[in-house]
Design a protein around this motif. Structure first.
Motif: not given
Length: 297
Positions: A131-142
């Motif tokens: 879950a952490a790796r997925y969230d990190h990969h999804s990113g925060f594309p501001v």
């Protein structure tokens, strides 16, 4: 000289708030700034601990917003009870570098901005879960949000006080999506929206499947509420909008992780749909009344 009010909403998360307060305490700046924490009905002792910790550690103020359970209502309370020319929003559990405020204001001045989003870097724990790796990969594309959807998340947002005076505050009726609705309203009023990629803030990843599910249920509810309260802009409730900003797995990932991320993305898109239709079937049961609150309400 420009003055800055930093506003942090918090709900049942004193450890996260402490991380943020400790980070802000390291700021190196000549800027005149203040920090306002707004507790939004915490029941786990966060409020009591914050009232002791925040003034002692940072000289900040702790307010309470118990009338409406909404992070946007909490942010509105912070806006109303602060004095800065510029409002900076940072979530509890986020951290910044010691030069963050100086760098942000420099970018704000150079761009002659009225509304600005900063870059957000997601931080991984040691031995991260799927879950952490997925969230990190999804990113925060501001930057993508600002370019294509005309908003910046409220965890990394700078806004001139005059903008709130002109277009009103956040829509406190929304469970999620209030950052998008406000940014769209600001853009429609003719203000320029700016992205500062050189200014980075840090946000921990969500590291459990439960945390990801809760987030996407909330997002689904917010999508329905956006349509309910703002149909002219987002369409009428009943048919959820198409997913936007979906991150496809990077082809450089190994095949096993790429497949796992695809499965997780599909499942979480379904979770958003569940949240949407739960809200749709529940009807209008939002706390509070009225529409967009004004700065002077």
């Amino acid at each position: 000289m420009t003055t800055v009010s930093i506003i942090t909403p918090v709900y049942d998360d004193f450890p996260g708030l402490r991380e943020t307060v400790d980070s802000l305490a390291t700021l190196s700046t000549s800027v005149d700034w203040e920090h306002t924490v707004v507790d939004n009905g915490s029941t786990d002792g966060t409020r009591e601990r914050a009232k002791r910790y925040v003034p002692d550690r940072l000289g900040g103020t702790v307010l309470c917003e118990d009338g409406i359970q909404s992070s946007y209502a909490a942010r509105n309370a912070g806006v109303r009870h602060s004095d800065g020319d510029v409002l900076a929003f940072i979530d509890a559990d986020m951290t910044v570098s010691e030069g963050w405020l100086e760098d942000s204001l420099d970018a704000f001045r150079v761009a002659e901005a009225d509304y600005m989003g900063c870059a957000v870097e997601l931080t991984l724990p040691d031995d991260p879960s799927l879950a952490a790796r997925y969230d990190h990969h999804s990113g925060f594309p501001v930057g993508h949000y600002l370019e294509h959807q005309r908003f910046a998340p409220t965890c990394c947002l700078f806004v001139r006080r005059e903008v709130f005076a002109d277009v009103g505050l956040f829509d406190h009726r929304l469970t999620s999506g209030g950052d998008k609705e406000f940014g769209n309203r600001v853009a429609e009023a003719g203000y320029d929206l700016h992205f500062a990629p050189e200014v980075t803030m840090f946000h921990p990843v969500r590291d459990t499947l439960g945390a990801l599910v809760r987030k996407d249920l909330r997002i689904g509810r917010g999508l329905c509420q956006l349509q309910r309260y703002h149909p002219a802009r987002y369409g009428r409730p009943g048919v959820p909008p198409r997913p936007s900003g979906v991150k496809q797995p990077d082809p450089d990932l190994d095949a096993r992780e790429r497949r796992a991320f695809r499965v997780l993305e599909t499942a979480l898109t379904g979770v958003r749909g569940v949240g949407y239709y739960r809200e749709y079937l529940a009807g209008d049961r939002t706390s509070g009344s009225g529409g967009i609150p004004d700065l002077e309400d």
